[in-house]
Design a protein around this motif. Structure first.
Motif, PDB file in Angstrom:
ATOM      1  N   GLY A 162       0.859  -1.215   0.010  1.00 54.29           N
ATOM      2  CA  GLY A 162      -0.098   0.107  -0.007  1.00 54.29           C
ATOM      3  C   GLY A 162       0.754   1.133   0.037  1.00 54.29           C
ATOM      4  N   ASN A 163       0.343   2.451  -0.398  1.00 51.75           N
ATOM      5  CA  ASN A 163       0.870   3.679  -0.575  1.00 51.75           C
ATOM      6  C   ASN A 163       0.312   4.754   0.161  1.00 51.75           C
ATOM      7  N   ALA A 164      -0.764   4.443   1.272  1.00 53.33           N
ATOM      8  CA  ALA A 164      -1.512   5.464   1.953  1.00 53.33           C
ATOM      9  C   ALA A 164      -2.416   4.695   2.749  1.00 53.33           C
ATOM     10  N   PRO A 165      -2.563   5.323   4.281  1.00 52.28           N
ATOM     11  CA  PRO A 165      -3.635   4.733   4.893  1.00 52.28           C
ATOM     12  C   PRO A 165      -5.020   4.474   4.586  1.00 52.28           C
TER      13      PRO A 165
END
Lengths: 227, 286
Positions: free
Chosen positions: B240-243
């Motif tokens: 993933g790259n973001a919450p």
């Protein structure tokens, strides 16, 4: 099991979600949750973000940030496990309606450290895994979506950095009685990191005491943890 | 193992119901599920998973590698018992049997590969964790369940007919929600997909199922249900790259301008989407 007994710095992770069910082992059919997140569920959340055979997580403290509230949901479930010899299950033949008593609108701060295990190689050191965990937690990265007891209760998480203030726990003190500490897993039969429980996997319990919203968790070798 | 997916996905599904009961509550005499504290409606995760399974069974007809393990009797398309002996599992050493059986089940059954399963292989239940994770869907606004009394111009038994001196009528009850828009969050983990062999093809079939699952689930109880919007956040990175919560917050559901009173159609809502952060692509599948 200890690599060298050295532990990392203390990490603090805030986790929250709409619902949660930390199932009491004595009420597993119609699930009833513990009032508060168990150390083993907290470990599961951390492992969903980072885990390698070379490390293990030690949960030291769980802060309860939201009032303890309940919700009951009854669902149709399947009453049997799958077998490769069968060609499928007809849900009508195996249907069981089971209720669950779940927690709602929960939020916790998990305080935990990691330590190296005997499986750590020469190239493994605490700093490496510390940095990995910090990077992942900062970016919201995870191996799989962490959850609060059951996979349908997905958890959101955010790292609380060292310089950031801790969220205020609720001011509730209560004796929670004996609570599941963790399952002491026997990992000898594990293949490809897929664990199948054997007879040697045993639960352990501890006396859980919530004081002003804070649940202190004993260390694994502590006399307070009973098998 | 076929080529498993290489990206993490977080998705938001918006679906609505008109004059129907999206998910009855067995504890409340089949009333639409409702959160008593907020008055918002609920649809359970397992309800939606059932519909995905049914759609895949209908679409693929139990084709090789797309069979469904947990079937519903309502779709009786091919119940021919293959009853084949799985030599591939039998021939293995005891220690490798469990793993071979897991692989076999994941390869054969779409629902095992997607949602996971508890399986009686090995000494006790070996588990497969599937990459796809649904949560409870909740309605955007409060719902008001209506109760309708309905009559039937017939009775079930002789005794009933005699009791009514041949009047032969029975009363029934039916619950509906006049209108509600529900929002469901879901997650797909690439590392778990690698463990079960959940591939790009499987993923496309899954999106297709989520979009079309209500089209093949018509019944007297359901009223009109439709998938309205499917927002998929595709992360470049496996992890993933973001919450996820920040991505879900980008989707803003408001009442449409000039729409007053209780919402009665999807036109009463406006869905706005913010810009996805770096490394995340927003795909509007519907």
């Amino acid at each position: 099991m200890n690599g060298n007994g050295k532990r990392s710095a203390l990490f603090r992770l805030k986790v929250w979600g709409r619902n949660a069910c930390f199932t009491r082992p004595e009420m597993k059919v119609e699930r009833v949750s513990y009032d508060v997140m168990t150390p083993s569920a907290a470990r599961g959340v951390l492992e969903a973000i980072l885990w390698k055979p070379a490390i293990r997580w030690l949960v030291e403290r769980i802060d309860v940030l939201a009032p303890i509230r309940w919700e009951s949901v009854r669902r149709n479930e399947v009453g049997s496990v799958m077998s490769p010899r069968s060609n499928g299950i007809f849900i009508e033949d195996q249907r069981q309606q089971r209720a669950g008593l779940f927690l709602r609108d929960v939020a916790y701060t998990i305080h935990a450290r990691l330590e190296l295990t005997a499986k750590a190689g020469a190239e493994d050191n605490l700093t490496k895994f510390q940095e990995m965990f910090l990077r992942r937690a900062e970016k919201g990265q995870c191996f799989h979506r962490p959850y609060l007891g059951c996979r349908e209760f997905a958890a959101d998480f955010t790292l609380i950095r060292q310089e950031e203030p801790l969220p205020e726990p609720i001011g509730i003190s209560r004796d929670l009685g004996w609570m599941l500490y963790d399952i002491q897993h026997d990992n000898r039969a594990d293949k490809n990191h897929v664990h199948c429980c054997t007879e040697s996997c045993r639960p352990s319990f501890f006396r859980a005491e919530l004081s002003n919203g804070v649940l202190l968790v004993p260390s694994p070798g502590d006399g307070e943890v009973r098998q | 193992m076929r080529n498993p997916i290489q990206n993490r996905y977080d998705f938001v599904l918006l679906f609505d119901v008109k004059d129907g009961n999206p998910n009855g509550d067995p504890d409340a005499g089949n009333l639409p599920r409702i959160d008593p504290e907020t008055g918002h409606g609920l649809v359970t995760d397992v309800c939606l998973k059932r519909k995905v399974r049914n759609y895949v069974q209908l679409e693929k007809g139990g084709a090789v590698a797309f069979d469904i393990f947990v079937k519903e009797r309502a779709i009786l398309n091919n119940l021919i018992d293959e009853a084949h002996e799985q030599d591939i599992v039998k021939s293995k050493e005891k220690g490798d049997k469990t793993e071979a059986a897991r692989q076999f089940m994941c390869g054969k059954y779409y629902d095992v590969r997607t949602f996971g399963a508890v399986m009686s292989t090995g000494k006790n239940a070996g588990q497969v964790r599937g990459p796809v994770q649904f949560t409870f869907a909740r309605s955007v606004d409060q719902i008001v369940p209506l109760e309708h009394s309905i009559t039937r111009m017939a009775v079930a038994t002789e005794a009933e007919a005699e009791k009514q001196q041949g009047d032969n009528r029975t009363m029934g009850r039916k619950f509906t929600v006049p209108y509600a828009l529900y929002c469901c969050h879901g997650f797909i983990s690439a590392p778990l997909a690698a463990q079960t062999g959940f591939s790009e093809d499987d993923l496309n079939l899954f999106w297709q199922a989520v979009i079309n699952m209500f089209e093949h689930d018509r019944s007297a109880a359901r009223g009109l249900m439709s998938s309205r919007k499917l927002f998929v956040f595709k992360h470049e990175n496996k992890m993933g790259n973001a919450p996820a919560h920040k991505l879900f917050d980008l989707i803003d559901i408001q009442r449409a301008e000039g729409s007053t009173g209780p919402a009665r159609s999807f036109k009463d809502y406006v869905v706005k989407v913010g810009a996805a952060p770096d490394g995340v692509t927003l795909l509007e599948k519907l």
